[in-house]
Motif scaffolding. Sequence first.
Motif, PDB file in Angstrom:
ATOM      1  N   THR A 206       0.831  -1.215   0.000  1.00 43.10           N
ATOM      2  CA  THR A 206       0.000   0.000   0.000  1.00 43.10           C
ATOM      3  C   THR A 206       0.865   1.264   0.000  1.00 43.10           C
ATOM      4  OG1 THR A 206      -0.225  -0.234   2.404  1.00 43.10           O
ATOM      5  CG2 THR A 206      -2.053  -1.028   1.053  1.00 43.10           C
TER       6      THR A 206
ATOM      7  N   ARG B 297       4.150   5.650  -5.621  1.00 45.45           N
ATOM      8  CA  ARG B 297       4.193   5.591  -7.090  1.00 45.45           C
ATOM      9  C   ARG B 297       3.061   6.384  -7.711  1.00 45.45           C
ATOM     10  NH1 ARG B 297       5.739  -0.751  -6.586  1.00 45.45           N
ATOM     11  NH2 ARG B 297       8.010  -0.451  -6.412  1.00 45.45           N
ATOM     12  N   SER B 298       1.885   6.386  -7.072  1.00 39.63           N
ATOM     13  CA  SER B 298       0.756   7.172  -7.595  1.00 39.63           C
ATOM     14  C   SER B 298       1.024   8.673  -7.516  1.00 39.63           C
ATOM     15  CB  SER B 298      -0.538   6.826  -6.853  1.00 39.63           C
ATOM     16  OG  SER B 298      -0.551   7.404  -5.558  1.00 39.63           O
ATOM     17  N   LEU B 299       1.914   9.067  -6.596  1.00 39.66           N
ATOM     18  CA  LEU B 299       2.313  10.483  -6.469  1.00 39.66           C
ATOM     19  C   LEU B 299       3.525  10.811  -7.344  1.00 39.66           C
ATOM     20  CD1 LEU B 299       2.019  10.825  -2.586  1.00 39.66           C
ATOM     21  CD2 LEU B 299       0.490  11.836  -4.292  1.00 39.66           C
ATOM     22  N   ASN B 300       3.961   9.837  -8.138  1.00 45.45           N
ATOM     23  CA  ASN B 300       5.145  10.006  -8.981  1.00 45.45           C
ATOM     24  C   ASN B 300       6.356  10.419  -8.149  1.00 45.45           C
ATOM     25  OD1 ASN B 300       6.452   9.795 -11.456  1.00 45.45           O
ATOM     26  ND2 ASN B 300       6.142  11.964 -11.918  1.00 45.45           N
ATOM     27  N   TYR B 301       6.453   9.871  -6.943  1.00 49.49           N
ATOM     28  CA  TYR B 301       7.587  10.072  -6.031  1.00 49.49           C
ATOM     29  C   TYR B 301       7.738  11.532  -5.573  1.00 49.49           C
ATOM     30  CZ  TYR B 301       8.550   5.651  -8.308  1.00 49.49           C
ATOM     31  OH  TYR B 301       8.429   4.392  -8.848  1.00 49.49           O
TER      32      TYR B 301
ATOM     33  N   ASN C 285       2.322   1.595  -3.618  1.00 51.37           N
ATOM     34  CA  ASN C 285       1.290   2.109  -4.529  1.00 51.37           C
ATOM     35  C   ASN C 285       1.048   3.594  -4.295  1.00 51.37           C
ATOM     36  OD1 ASN C 285       0.982  -0.446  -5.634  1.00 51.37           O
ATOM     37  ND2 ASN C 285      -0.739  -0.966  -4.307  1.00 51.37           N
ATOM     38  N   HIS C 286       1.027   3.995  -3.043  1.00 54.42           N
ATOM     39  CA  HIS C 286       0.806   5.398  -2.675  1.00 54.42           C
ATOM     40  C   HIS C 286       1.892   6.297  -3.262  1.00 54.42           C
ATOM     41  CE1 HIS C 286       0.027   8.894  -0.123  1.00 54.42           C
ATOM     42  NE2 HIS C 286       1.262   8.819   0.348  1.00 54.42           N
TER      43      HIS C 286
END
Length: 152
Positions: free
Chosen positions: A97, A103-107, A100-101
């Motif tokens: 989780t 990576r969804s923020l593009n780091y 995914n969090h």
Amino acid sequence: MLGLLGFYVELDNRSGQSGSIHDAVRPVGEPDEADLVAYLEAGHVVLDVMESGRDVITGSDHRHAPGCSSLVTDGTWLWRKDFPHYLETHHVSLPETFLNHVRSLNYQMPAIAVAQFAPDYDETMPVVGWASAVPWQSTVTTLVPEPRVRDQ
């Protein structure tokens, strides 16, 4: 409540530990480990602790030793200031989780609206053994991440 990263028994005798760090060590890290480390290093310090520590696995000094048990957040997760060291050096495992969090923020470390974050902070602090920490009080309304400097 904030998600907790890297609160291993070897790092602290407070509550909230997630087992032994030795069980989390892996031979290799995630393919994007350098970006994950940079994300963790860019977090917002919410509790600054004046101390220094050593790597609990090797006993060696490391660049995150000063203030090692200071608490850092992205508004969703909470970790110790020295957690990036254990990720980049020992490739400790991370919850899916969290991966995914990030990576969804593009780091990219997000800004945090203090009014929305404060209840989660107040609820999480006793869990990680800081029940006596100063309650979250800030005149700042938004925590904005520092500009990220990439290695050349």
